[in-house]
Write an enzyme that holds these catalytic residues in place. Structure first.
Site, mmCIF file in Angstrom:
data_model
loop_
_atom_site.group_PDB
_atom_site.id
_atom_site.type_symbol
_atom_site.label_atom_id
_atom_site.label_comp_id
_atom_site.label_asym_id
_atom_site.label_seq_id
_atom_site.Cartn_x
_atom_site.Cartn_y
_atom_site.Cartn_z
ATOM 1 N N LEU A 18 -15.159 73.685 -24.500
ATOM 2 C CA LEU A 18 -16.309 72.789 -24.383
ATOM 3 C C LEU A 18 -16.343 72.164 -22.988
ATOM 4 O O LEU A 18 -15.403 71.481 -22.578
ATOM 5 C CB LEU A 18 -16.233 71.691 -25.443
ATOM 6 C CG LEU A 18 -16.029 72.192 -26.882
ATOM 7 C CD1 LEU A 18 -16.011 71.023 -27.847
ATOM 8 C CD2 LEU A 18 -17.099 73.199 -27.265
ATOM 9 N N ALA A 20 -19.711 71.102 -21.456
ATOM 10 C CA ALA A 20 -21.127 70.844 -21.170
ATOM 11 C C ALA A 20 -21.401 69.402 -20.760
ATOM 12 O O ALA A 20 -22.458 69.091 -20.236
ATOM 13 C CB ALA A 20 -21.975 71.209 -22.385
ATOM 14 N N ARG A 25 -18.831 58.609 -16.802
ATOM 15 C CA ARG A 25 -17.780 57.720 -16.290
ATOM 16 C C ARG A 25 -17.142 58.196 -14.991
ATOM 17 O O ARG A 25 -16.463 57.449 -14.304
ATOM 18 C CB ARG A 25 -16.693 57.526 -17.355
ATOM 19 C CG ARG A 25 -17.081 56.488 -18.390
ATOM 20 C CD ARG A 25 -16.061 56.421 -19.500
ATOM 21 N NE ARG A 25 -16.152 57.579 -20.391
ATOM 22 C CZ ARG A 25 -15.258 57.875 -21.323
ATOM 23 N NH1 ARG A 25 -14.202 57.122 -21.482
ATOM 24 N NH2 ARG A 25 -15.420 58.933 -22.096
ATOM 25 N N GLN A 84 -25.671 74.843 -23.649
ATOM 26 C CA GLN A 84 -26.032 73.743 -24.554
ATOM 27 C C GLN A 84 -26.975 72.832 -23.751
ATOM 28 O O GLN A 84 -26.537 72.081 -22.881
ATOM 29 C CB GLN A 84 -24.781 72.973 -24.990
ATOM 30 C CG GLN A 84 -25.073 71.885 -26.018
ATOM 31 C CD GLN A 84 -23.880 70.931 -26.215
ATOM 32 O OE1 GLN A 84 -23.050 70.761 -25.332
ATOM 33 N NE2 GLN A 84 -23.828 70.296 -27.373
ATOM 34 N N GLY A 151 -9.411 60.008 -30.902
ATOM 35 C CA GLY A 151 -9.613 60.146 -32.329
ATOM 36 C C GLY A 151 -8.267 59.986 -33.034
ATOM 37 O O GLY A 151 -7.254 60.501 -32.553
ATOM 38 N N ALA A 358 5.726 73.906 21.754
ATOM 39 C CA ALA A 358 5.110 72.644 21.321
ATOM 40 C C ALA A 358 3.690 72.520 21.854
ATOM 41 O O ALA A 358 3.413 72.874 23.001
ATOM 42 C CB ALA A 358 5.958 71.479 21.823
HETATM 43 C C1 UD1 Z 1 -12.953 64.067 -28.165
HETATM 44 C C2 UD1 Z 1 -12.640 64.046 -29.666
HETATM 45 C C3 UD1 Z 1 -11.528 63.013 -29.915
HETATM 46 C C4 UD1 Z 1 -10.306 63.359 -29.072
HETATM 47 C C5 UD1 Z 1 -10.674 63.488 -27.595
HETATM 48 C C6 UD1 Z 1 -9.493 64.051 -26.832
HETATM 49 C C7 UD1 Z 1 -14.750 64.507 -30.815
HETATM 50 C C8 UD1 Z 1 -15.863 63.932 -31.570
HETATM 51 N N1 UD1 Z 1 -13.810 63.660 -30.412
HETATM 52 O O1 UD1 Z 1 -13.451 62.804 -27.801
HETATM 53 O O2 UD1 Z 1 -11.171 63.007 -31.284
HETATM 54 O O3 UD1 Z 1 -9.316 62.379 -29.233
HETATM 55 O O4 UD1 Z 1 -11.784 64.418 -27.429
HETATM 56 O O5 UD1 Z 1 -9.769 64.151 -25.477
HETATM 57 O O6 UD1 Z 1 -14.708 65.700 -30.609
HETATM 58 N N2 UD1 Z 1 -18.847 68.296 -24.799
HETATM 59 C C9 UD1 Z 1 -19.802 69.273 -24.807
HETATM 60 N N3 UD1 Z 1 -20.985 69.037 -25.424
HETATM 61 C C10 UD1 Z 1 -21.261 67.871 -26.053
HETATM 62 C C11 UD1 Z 1 -20.273 66.867 -26.055
HETATM 63 C C12 UD1 Z 1 -19.061 67.116 -25.421
HETATM 64 O O7 UD1 Z 1 -19.599 70.357 -24.270
HETATM 65 O O8 UD1 Z 1 -22.372 67.737 -26.592
HETATM 66 C C13 UD1 Z 1 -17.563 68.545 -24.124
HETATM 67 C C14 UD1 Z 1 -17.295 67.605 -22.974
HETATM 68 O O9 UD1 Z 1 -17.790 68.153 -21.764
HETATM 69 C C15 UD1 Z 1 -15.790 67.513 -22.956
HETATM 70 C C16 UD1 Z 1 -15.402 67.761 -24.405
HETATM 71 O O10 UD1 Z 1 -16.523 68.338 -25.041
HETATM 72 O O11 UD1 Z 1 -15.194 68.506 -22.172
HETATM 73 C C17 UD1 Z 1 -15.007 66.493 -25.144
HETATM 74 O O12 UD1 Z 1 -16.103 65.611 -25.152
HETATM 75 P P1 UD1 Z 1 -15.908 64.077 -24.882
HETATM 76 O O13 UD1 Z 1 -17.224 63.428 -24.947
HETATM 77 O O14 UD1 Z 1 -15.081 63.880 -23.664
HETATM 78 O O15 UD1 Z 1 -15.096 63.673 -26.202
HETATM 79 P P2 UD1 Z 1 -14.127 62.466 -26.378
HETATM 80 O O16 UD1 Z 1 -14.917 61.221 -26.569
HETATM 81 O O17 UD1 Z 1 -13.113 62.476 -25.314
#
Ligand code: UD1
Ligand code: CA
Length: 428
Positions: A18, A20, A25, A84, A151, A358
Site C-alpha cells: 500500500l 497511495a 504530515r 487508487q 492499531g 594534494a
Molecule cells: C495502519 C494500520 C494500523 C497500524 C499502522 C502501522 C489500518 C487501518 N491501520 O495505520 O493498525 O498500526 O498502519 O504502521 O490499516 N494507504 C493507501 N490508501 C489508503 C490509505 C492508506 O494506499 O486509502 C497506504 C498509505 O500510503 C500507507 C499505508 O497504506 O503506506 C498505511 O496507511 P496509514 O494511513 O499510514 O495507516 P496508519 O494510520 O499508519
C-alpha cells in the site's frame, strides 16, 4: 540480507504493498514512498524484503504522485501498478487490486510502503506460520513500550486473536494494550476479498480499514492468528520528517553492521554514512566523517577518509587510499592508486599505482557538458594540478606540481609542467 528459496512458499503467494497515501504530515510535494532512507526510496526496501522471501508478483497500490513512483521503479520486473484514485482507507486500497487477483487461489502478504524496516526473516516467519497453522489470516505483531499511534491487538482471555482496534477508536482500556499492529499480514486472498466486501467506514476517520477484515474473518469461524514476531525497532513507519530521520538512523546502523560483519572496519559508525547500495571489500577501513552516497563499489584493503565524499558511480579496486577531503564521482581507480589530500576527481578512469598529489582537480565540466578523463598506470600527478577534461594522460607520466593540463598536452602556469605525456604521445 539473507535470501530464502521460493520453495519456502508452499502456496502461490503474492504481495500487495500500500503506497497511495499522500502523507499530509510529511509536508511534502513528493510522494512519501520516494523519500530516501540510506540513499534509496523507502519503498525499495519493502519490495526487496518481498523478493528476498521469494515473492515474485507484487501489486503496488499508488495514488498521490503515482507517475513519479512508477517512473522510479520502471526497471523493476513483475510489478503490477494499481491506481487508487481516492484514498478511502487501507481496506479500500487492497480492494482496488481485486480486478487483478479475483481468480487468484493463494496467499497474499499485505505490507505498507512506508515501513522500510520490514525484515525478510520476519516475512518468512509470518508466511511459514500461516501455512503451518492453515490460517486464513495471520499477522506479525510487536510489543512496544509506547504503543501510541498504532492499531492495538485485541486478544481474549486465552490469548486468541479477536481483532485490531485503531488508536483513534480505542477505549481507555484498549489504549493501554502494548501489543501493536505493524501492518505485516498474510491472508488467504479470496477470504480477504470476501471480508473486505463487508467492511464499513464507521470509525472516527470514516475510512475503510483493512484491520476490520480480521474481525469479520474471526467472526465467521475461520482461523486467524497473531504471532509476536516483530522486533520493536522495526515497527516504526514513516509518517513525518521526524520519523524519516529515526528510521534512517536504524537503517544506517543495519547497513553498517552488515558491512562490518563482512570484514569492513568502520572506525566511528555514528560519524560515518554509507549508502545501502554500497559494496565494500574486506579489510577496508572507513575513517570518521566519510560520506558514501550512491552506487559505490570499494575493493579490499582500501583506506577511505577521514572526511572523504564518495559519490555515485565510484569504483575503487583493491589497496586504494583516499585521504582527507577527497571528493570522487563516477570514477574508477585502479589497484594501489592514492589520492591522500584535498582533491576532486570526477568522471575519470585512473590506472594502477597512480599518485594524485594534494589539491589536484579534475575539471570535468566546461559550463555546458561533462567530459571524461583517463590517467594511465603509474602516473605521478603533482600537487595543485588541474586536469582539464576531456584528457588522456599516458602511463608513467610525470605531471609537475602546479600544472594545468588539457587535451593539447598542457597549458602552462609554469615552465616545467609535463614530461612523459608528450613523449608517450609522440611515440604513437
Ligand atoms: C495502519 C494500520 C494500523 C497500524 C499502522 C502501522 C489500518 C487501518 N491501520 O495505520 O493498525 O498500526 O498502519 O504502521 O490499516 N494507504 C493507501 N490508501 C489508503 C490509505 C492508506 O494506499 O486509502 C497506504 C498509505 O500510503 C500507507 C499505508 O497504506 O503506506 C498505511 O496507511 P496509514 O494511513 O499510514 O495507516 P496508519 O494510520 O499508519
Ligand atoms: Ca503509517
Amino acid at each position: 540480507m539473507k535470501r530464502f528459496k521460493p520453495q519456502s512458499l508452499k502456496k502461490p503467494t503474492v504481495a500487495i504493498i500500500l503506497a497511495a497515501g499522500r502523507s499530509t504530515r510529511m509536508i511534502t510535494d513528493k510522494p512519501k514512498v520516494l523519500h530516501e532512507v540510506s540513499g534509496r526510496p523507502m519503498l525499495a526496501f519493502v519490495i526487496d524484503a518481498c523478493r528476498n522471501v521469494g515473492i515474485e508478483n507484487l501489486y503496488i497500490v499508488v495514488g498521490y504522485g503515482k507517475d513519479q513512483v512508477i517512473e522510479e521503479f520502471k526497471d523493476v520486473p513483475n510489478i503490477t501498478w494499481v491506481y487508487q484514485a481516492e484514498q478511502k482507507g487501507t481496506g479500500h486500497a487492497v480492494l482496488c487490486c481485486r480486478e487483478h487477483l479475483d481468480d487468484f487461489d493463494g496467499n497474499c502478504v499485505v505490507l505498507c510502503g512506508d515501513g522500510p524496516l520490514v525484515r525478510t526473516e520476519t516475512l518468512k516467519e509470518l508466511i511459514d506460520k500461516h501455512n503451518q497453522e492453515h490460517s486464513y489470516a495471520t499477522l506479525a505483531t510487536a510489543i512496544l513500550e509506547d504503543p501510541t499511534g498504532y492499531g492495538r491487538i485485541i486478544r481474549d482471555a486465552y490469548g486468541n486473536l479477536q481483532g485490531i482496534v485503531e488508536q483513534s477508536d480505542c477505549s481507555p482500556r484498549q489504549r493501554a494494550i502494548k501489543e501493536v499492529n505493524p501492518s505485516y499480514y498474510c491472508f488467504d486472498m479470496q477470504t480477504l476479498f470476501w471480508a473486505l466486501d463487508q467492511i464499513k467506514p464507521d470509525n472516527v476517520k470514516k475510512e475503510y480499514y483493512l484491520t476490520d477484515a480480521l474481525h469479520i474473518i474471526i467472526q465467521s469461524g475461520k482461523k486467524a492468528i497473531a504471532i509476536t514476531a516483530v522486533p520493536p525497532e522495526d515497527v516504526l513507519s514513516i509518517n513525518s520528517r521526524h520519523q524519516l530521520a529515526q528510521v534512517s538512523k536504524v537503517m544506517q546502523t543495519r547497513v553498517q553492521q552488515e558491512l562490518m560483519s563482512k570484514g569492513v572496519t568502520i572506525v566511528d559508525p555514528s560519524n560515518t554514512w554509507v549508502d545501502a547500495r554500497a559494496q565494500i571489500g574486506k579489510d577496508t577501513i572507513i575513517h570518521p566523517f566519510t560520506y558514501i552516497h550512491g552506487n559505490v563499489k570499494i575493493g579490499k584493503n582500501c583506506s577511505i577518509g577521514p572526511f572523504a565524499y564518495l559519490r555515485d558511480g565510484t569504483v575503487l579496486d583493491n589497496d586504494v587510499v583516499l585521504g582527507v577531503f577527497i571528493e570522487v564521482k563516477n570514477s574508477h581507480f585502479g589497484t594501489g592508486t592514492r589520492a591522500r589530500h584535498h582533491s576532486y576527481i570526477g568522471d575519470a578512469h585512473i590506472g594502477k599505482d597512480v599518485n594524485i598529489g594534494a589539491g589536484t582537480i579534475f575539471a570535468n565540466y566546461d559550463g555546458k557538458e561533462i567530459h571524461n578523463s583517463k590517467v594511465g598506470d603509474k602516473t605521478f600527478v603533482g600537487s595543485g594540478s588541474i586536469l582539464i577534461a576531456p584528457i588522456t594522460v599516458e602511463p608513467n607520466a610525470h605531471i609537475s606540481p602546479g600544472s594545468v593540463v588539457d587535451s593539447n598536452g598542457f597549458k602552462s602556469l609554469n615552465d616545467n609542467h609535463i614530461e612523459n605525456t608528450e613523449k608517450a604521445q609522440s611515440d604513437e
